[in-house]
Design an enzyme around this catalytic site. Structure first.
Site, PDB file in Angstrom:
ATOM      1  N   LYS A  81       0.767  -1.298   0.075  1.00 15.44           N
ATOM      2  CA  LYS A  81      -0.003  -0.024   0.007  1.00 15.44           C
ATOM      3  C   LYS A  81       0.903   1.166  -0.059  1.00 15.44           C
ATOM      4  O   LYS A  81       0.657   2.144  -0.796  1.00 15.44           O
ATOM      5  CB  LYS A  81      -0.774  -0.166   1.309  1.00 15.44           C
ATOM      6  CG  LYS A  81      -1.775   1.170   1.266  1.00 15.44           C
ATOM      7  CD  LYS A  81      -3.136   0.730   2.176  1.00 15.44           C
ATOM      8  CE  LYS A  81      -2.835   0.788   3.762  1.00 15.44           C
ATOM      9  NZ  LYS A  81      -2.544   2.126   4.367  1.00 15.44           N
ATOM     10  N   GLN A 119       4.804   9.060   7.383  1.00 13.26           N
ATOM     11  CA  GLN A 119       4.029  10.031   6.522  1.00 13.26           C
ATOM     12  C   GLN A 119       4.492  11.448   6.910  1.00 13.26           C
ATOM     13  O   GLN A 119       4.567  12.245   5.859  1.00 13.26           O
ATOM     14  CB  GLN A 119       2.653   9.845   7.137  1.00 13.26           C
ATOM     15  CG  GLN A 119       1.775   8.312   6.657  1.00 13.26           C
ATOM     16  CD  GLN A 119       0.598   8.302   7.176  1.00 13.26           C
ATOM     17  OE1 GLN A 119       0.008   8.970   8.100  1.00 13.26           O
ATOM     18  NE2 GLN A 119       0.116   7.401   6.773  1.00 13.26           N
ATOM     19  N   SER A 148       7.245   8.523  12.016  1.00 18.16           N
ATOM     20  CA  SER A 148       6.236   8.582  11.135  1.00 18.16           C
ATOM     21  C   SER A 148       6.817   8.883   9.606  1.00 18.16           C
ATOM     22  O   SER A 148       7.248   9.635   9.707  1.00 18.16           O
ATOM     23  CB  SER A 148       5.099   9.715  11.584  1.00 18.16           C
ATOM     24  OG  SER A 148       4.319   9.935  10.477  1.00 18.16           O
ATOM     25  N   ARG A 207      -6.265   1.861  17.916  1.00 15.82           N
ATOM     26  CA  ARG A 207      -6.066   0.338  17.755  1.00 15.82           C
ATOM     27  C   ARG A 207      -5.824  -0.212  19.155  1.00 15.82           C
ATOM     28  O   ARG A 207      -5.771  -1.508  19.296  1.00 15.82           O
ATOM     29  CB  ARG A 207      -5.170   0.006  16.856  1.00 15.82           C
ATOM     30  CG  ARG A 207      -5.645   0.207  15.249  1.00 15.82           C
ATOM     31  CD  ARG A 207      -4.623  -0.086  14.131  1.00 15.82           C
ATOM     32  NE  ARG A 207      -5.227  -0.288  12.930  1.00 15.82           N
ATOM     33  CZ  ARG A 207      -4.399   0.152  11.784  1.00 15.82           C
ATOM     34  NH1 ARG A 207      -3.243   0.169  11.950  1.00 15.82           N
ATOM     35  NH2 ARG A 207      -5.063   0.191  10.638  1.00 15.82           N
ATOM     36  N   GLY A 255      -4.779   7.859   5.338  1.00 15.97           N
ATOM     37  CA  GLY A 255      -3.930   8.814   6.182  1.00 15.97           C
ATOM     38  C   GLY A 255      -2.695   9.178   5.224  1.00 15.97           C
ATOM     39  O   GLY A 255      -2.201  10.527   5.344  1.00 15.97           O
ATOM     40  N   ASP A 300       1.949  -1.472  12.094  1.00 16.13           N
ATOM     41  CA  ASP A 300       0.462  -1.788  11.443  1.00 16.13           C
ATOM     42  C   ASP A 300       0.239  -3.143  11.790  1.00 16.13           C
ATOM     43  O   ASP A 300      -1.079  -3.513  11.614  1.00 16.13           O
ATOM     44  CB  ASP A 300       0.662  -1.530   9.926  1.00 16.13           C
ATOM     45  CG  ASP A 300       0.654   0.110   9.485  1.00 16.13           C
ATOM     46  OD1 ASP A 300       0.111   0.764  10.445  1.00 16.13           O
ATOM     47  OD2 ASP A 300       0.889   0.168   8.251  1.00 16.13           O
TER      48      ASP A 300
END
Ligand code: S3P
Length: 431
Positions: free
Chosen positions: A24, A171, A169, A347, A96, A316
């Site tokens: 992904k 991202q 992170s 989560r 995200g 994840d």
């Protein structure tokens, strides 16, 4: 609530081979880089999950020509300078990665854009991205001073920053690096714990000159990207569900080929090894991203401790690792995982609440969880919270539960693994 499933998987074993869908993170980036670069970029092994389709949709609205033919994608772009100002809001769905990386990309363009996503995206923190981007001169407006979508971006000339990451992170790191492409000067990002490095690898693949050493990434702004071919490996975060399923379901053996085993992502393999899993990992040739064929068999497992620098390498996978730990002998401790609270759902609370419903011995801590095992699991009525990885964790739990498991809203699994149930059917054998 859509697509409730009742799963009665008593007395099954899992046997056979599957090829998990494309990664992904890498699929998103292939569209972004191919759209920034002038010319024709081709992608093979692309993930046709809903998140990556959201990324394609956003770039089409910016005037980039993207054709999808099965898992092959062709991106024909006139380059970032020729993107069109979109008349519509860019909709990033549940993703995200799309939202945060696009903030970085769009901040340094000549365009005014507005971005929004689904209800889950509307709750996810964006200041971690908008703050450093504003230090670069980005003009971003949004709810609570740029913390939440919808976000409006007025593209402008950016200047480089030297930034030390407050959270691990990829991202955030990627948003700054992508903004750095358009910034004046040398962008530097410093990480205490290394997050996934797909952006750095792909920058090199698209011809950028970038230096990476010991947690410091630096490169000069103003570099052009060159269109190329991207081969997307299988997603280890998708393989993780069948790695755990194979290890905990009696009489099972599963082989997966072409699984991405980039060391910044492969923490689950180290955890399975530490817990004593019966597993073989045969690495293929190294391309831009390393891959392997992995075979896992039913295993007798020991509890372990997962903490520190390992956390970003398996962030994840923690929901499915928690299920794994319920079947391991002794105590498993997961620490330093507070980032779980700001994923597609919280989560940390979700995993503990759902596994408890099945009889697991699991407690939440401030930054993780403690699990005692092995514990036989029974059936129950579980929620996915609209979170693909929670949904898949619940399905895998049904392979070892003594009575059926009912799961609300399994449609969300299509976010990252549209062929998940097809693969379950392929591997499942009645005993
Ligand atoms: C991703 C980075 C990780 C991960 C997410 C994908 C990426 O998020 O959890 O699923 O593609 O860069 P963070 O950057 O928030 O750690």
């Amino acid at each position: 609530m859509s697509s409730t499933k009742i799963l009665d998987n008593k007395n099954i074993r899992l046997q056979g081979s599957i090829t998990v869908p494309g990664d992904k993170s890498i699929s998103h980036r292939s569209i972004m880089f191919g759209s920034i670069a002038k010319g024709k970029t081709t992608v093979s092994g692309f993930l046709l999950g809903e998140d990556c389709l959201s990324t394609i949709d956003c770039f089409r609205k910016l005037g980039v020509d993207i054709e999808v033919n099965g898992t092959d994608v062709t991106i024909q772009s006139n380059g970032i300078d020729k993107w069109e100002e979109p008349k519509e809001v860019l909709y990033t769905g549940n993703s995200g990665t799309t939202t945060r990386l696009m903030l970085g990309i769009l901040s340094g363009t000549h365009l005014h854009t507005v971005m929004t996503g689904d209800a889950s995206i509307g709750k996810r923190p964006m200041r971690r991205v908008t703050d450093p981007l504003r230090l670069m001169g980005a003009k971003i407006a949004g709810r609570e001073n740029g913390q939440y979508t919808p976000l409006a971006i007025q593209g402008t000339q950016l200047k480089a920053i030297d930034y030390t990451m407050p959270v691990a992170s990829a991202q955030v790191k990627s948003a700054i690096l992508l903004a750095g492409l358009r910034a004046e000067g040398t962008t530097v990002v410093r990480e205490k714990e290394i997050s996934r490095d797909h952006t750095e690898r792909m920058l090199k693949q698209f011809g950028a000159n970038i230096e990476v050493r010991e947690g410091v990434v630096s490169f000069e702004g103003g570099q052009q990207l060159h269109a190329t071919h991207v081969n997307v490996p299988g997603d280890i975060s998708s393989a993780a569900f069948f790695l755990v399923a194979g290890a905990i379901t009696p009489n099972s053996e599963i082989t997966m080929n072409n699984v991405g085993v980039n060391p910044t992502r492969a923490g689950i393999i180290e955890v399975l090894e530490k817990m004593g899993a019966d597993m073989e990992v045969i690495e293929d040739d190294h391309a831009a991203e390393p891959t392997a064929t992995i075979t896992i068999r039913t295993s007798s497992l020991q509890g372990t401790t997962i903490e520190g620098e390992m956390i970003p390498r398996l962030i994840d996978e923690i929901p499915i690792i928690a299920l794994l730990a319920t079947q391991a002998k002794g105590t498993t401790v997961i620490r330093n995982a507070e980032e779980l609270k700001v994923k597609e759902t919280d989560r940390l609370s979700a995993v503990v609440a759902e596994l408890k419903k099945l009889g697991a011995n699991i407690e939440a801590t401030d930054d993780g969880m403690i699990i005692q095992g092995p514990t036989p699991l029974h059936g129950g009525h579980l929620q996915s919270y609209g979170d693909h990885r929670m949904g898949m964790m619940s399905v895998v739990a049904s392979f070892i539960s003594s009575s059926p498991i009912e799961i609300d809203d399994t449609d969300c699994i299509a976010v990252s693994y549209p062929s998940f149930f097809e693969h379950v059917r392929k591997l499942k054998n009645e005993i």
